[in-house]
Design a protein around this motif. Sequence first.
Motif, short mmCIF file in Angstrom:
data_model
loop_
_atom_site.label_atom_id
_atom_site.label_comp_id
_atom_site.label_asym_id
_atom_site.label_seq_id
_atom_site.Cartn_x
_atom_site.Cartn_y
_atom_site.Cartn_z
N CYS A 6 51.53 45.08 59.19
CA CYS A 6 50.38 46.02 58.88
C CYS A 6 50.28 47.00 60.13
O CYS A 6 50.51 46.75 61.31
CB CYS A 6 49.05 45.23 58.91
N CYS A 11 45.12 44.76 63.25
CA CYS A 11 45.36 43.69 62.26
C CYS A 11 46.76 42.99 62.32
O CYS A 11 47.02 42.01 62.84
CB CYS A 11 45.47 44.30 60.91
N CYS A 96 47.20 46.02 52.52
CA CYS A 96 47.38 44.87 53.40
C CYS A 96 46.29 43.87 52.95
O CYS A 96 45.19 44.44 52.58
CB CYS A 96 47.15 45.24 54.93
N GLU A 98 45.12 41.29 54.58
CA GLU A 98 44.48 40.93 55.44
C GLU A 98 42.95 42.02 55.72
O GLU A 98 42.08 41.71 55.82
CB GLU A 98 45.16 40.59 56.82
N CYS A 99 43.43 43.35 55.94
CA CYS A 99 42.47 44.16 56.27
C CYS A 99 42.42 45.21 55.17
O CYS A 99 41.41 46.11 55.29
CB CYS A 99 42.75 45.07 57.59
ZN LIG Z 1 46.16 44.93 58.00
#
Ligand SMILES: [Zn+2]
Length: 142
Positions: A6, A11, A96, A98-99
Amino acid sequence: MSRLYCPFKECNCEIIPISKGRQVMLPVQAYEEMKIMLPAQAHQPTGKFLVVNDVWDFDNIGVSRGVPERHQPGGSIGFLDGTICTIVKTEKYLICAECDRGPLGVVCNVTRADGTEEALHLLSIESLSTGGSINEEAAALD
Ligand SMILES: [Zn+2]
């Protein structure tokens, strides 16, 4: 350059090992047409994307809302083996996991020269960071 991360420093989660996909070239206007995020406004992209057939090949990827009609790119995708696919429809954005930021790529339906249709995950290599491997090297110097 073996893994893609990312691009957001805070992140930096691992998205995919490059070896999991096939590298292809898209027309450079694809970034603008599909509103794909680039590392800097001044960045001149070359059109390098990673094609992945199965979404489970990604370590961390999210699939977002549908792509508006006005952001539908035209054109074709050139594989390194010479195969050409025509983009029929861009379905979703890749972000992404995750974020939730991006878009880092798209999911699109293409037609091959023989007329068969296929869904491809196209990840913009230049939108991602390869920083993880640099960090590993830096750590090794200590
Ligand atoms: Zn991310």
